[in-house]
Write an enzyme that holds these catalytic residues in place. Structure first.
Site, PDB file in Angstrom:
ATOM      1  CG  ASP A  32      -2.067   0.964   1.100  1.00 18.08           C
ATOM      2  OD1 ASP A  32      -2.377   1.387  -0.025  1.00 18.08           O
ATOM      3  OD2 ASP A  32      -2.658   1.308   2.147  1.00 18.08           O
ATOM      4  CG  ASN A  72      -7.971  -1.895  -5.194  1.00 16.66           C
ATOM      5  OD1 ASN A  72      -7.080  -2.717  -5.009  1.00 16.66           O
ATOM      6  ND2 ASN A  72      -8.217  -0.931  -4.321  1.00 16.66           N
TER       7      ASN A  72
END
Ligand code: IPE
Ligand code: IPE
Ligand code: MG
Length: 248
Positions: A28, A76
């Site tokens: 991330d 996502n």
């Protein structure tokens, strides 16, 4: 003269016997990294691929048996279309480019997630890379793509319910082993260590079932800045943990 690939030895302060067998990473912070450099978000993803490649090599060098990376979550898809399209094209390009090296380095690659919803051309590359590396017995490298822990559990429930409906299975026969056989990760051991970069203290729908007893390590570093020194730190922290699994 032949040039031997450089293999870097396990740092001396780490104990080989106490290494995690399986490391999982939530990669991330790509977007924030790019923003800090004044670049578009996609440049963070591009850089992130190089970091993952080096981590895979490092795991192999140091004797870690399995690495799982979270590349794209079921959530996502909610990102801007250009970013999603860039990621899909990037995955495909990287797979095509890296297959020979994975074969040479004895990597067994596997994808987990709802793969049928991915672009057709990416699905073909995925199938090809899994088929060609299937008999490799070096590091097991799993890439979670269009993966969501909740979606995976529902997918397993549906498959099991169907077997019950067809009379192939009794409800009381459903146990941990049968359930795990229906997860995308069937045959892959649970992660011992989960690393998340960028300082976020959450799981974000990653390996919900499999993570039951994983040790969690969170670093403030953004994924494109993650490196061997950071990984060394995570492993050193892991070796200090006492894993009790509910016992005393
Ligand atoms: C992780 O980085 C990569 C993917 C989710 C594909 P992000 O893109 O989430 O980066 P941040 O969290 O916005 O900085
Ligand atoms: C998790 O990161 C997903 C991947 C790394 C592929 P996100 O950036 O999507 O997670 P949130 O939104 O911060 O929880
Ligand atoms: Mg993020």
């Amino acid at each position: 003269m032949t040039v031997k690939p450089i293999v870097l030895q396990l740092p001396l302060d780490l104990e080989k016997e106490k290494l995690p067998r399986h490391v999982a990473v939530i990669m991330d912070g790509n977007g924030r990294w790019a923003k800090k450099q004044g670049l578009p978000r996609i440049m963070g993803h591009k850089r992130g691929v190089d970091v993952l490649k080096d981590l895979l090599r490092c795991c192999r060098d140091w004797g870690i048996q399995a690495l799982t990376a979270y590349a794209f979550s079921t959530e996502n898809w909610g990102r801007p279309l250009e970013e999603v399209e860039f990621l899909m094209t990037l995955f495909e390009r990287v797979l095509r480019k890296e297959l020979q090296e994975m074969l040479a380095e004895n990597v067994q690659i596997r994808f987990v997630g709802d793969l049928e919803a991915l672009p057709r051309s990416l699905q073909s590359e995925i199938e090809r890379s899994m088929a060609e590396t299937r008999s490799n017995r070096g590091i097991r490298f799993t890439v979670a793509t269009n993966y969501g822990g909740r979606q995976e559990i529902l997918h397993a429930c549906r498959a099991i319910a169907q077997q019950v409906q067809q009379g192939l299975l009794q409800p009381e026969e459903i146990d941990k082993e049968i359930f795990e056989r229906h997860l995308y990760t069937a045959g892959i051991s649970d992660p011992d260590l989960l690393i998340r970069t960028s300082g976020e203290m959450r799981i974000s729908n990653f390996l919900l079932w499999q993570m039951a007893y994983a040790e969690i390590y969170i670093t403030e570093s953004l994924w494109p800045d993650f490196n061997r020194t950071e990984f060394h730190r995570a492993l050193a922290a892991y070796q200090q943990r006492e894993r009790r699994f509910g016992k005393v």
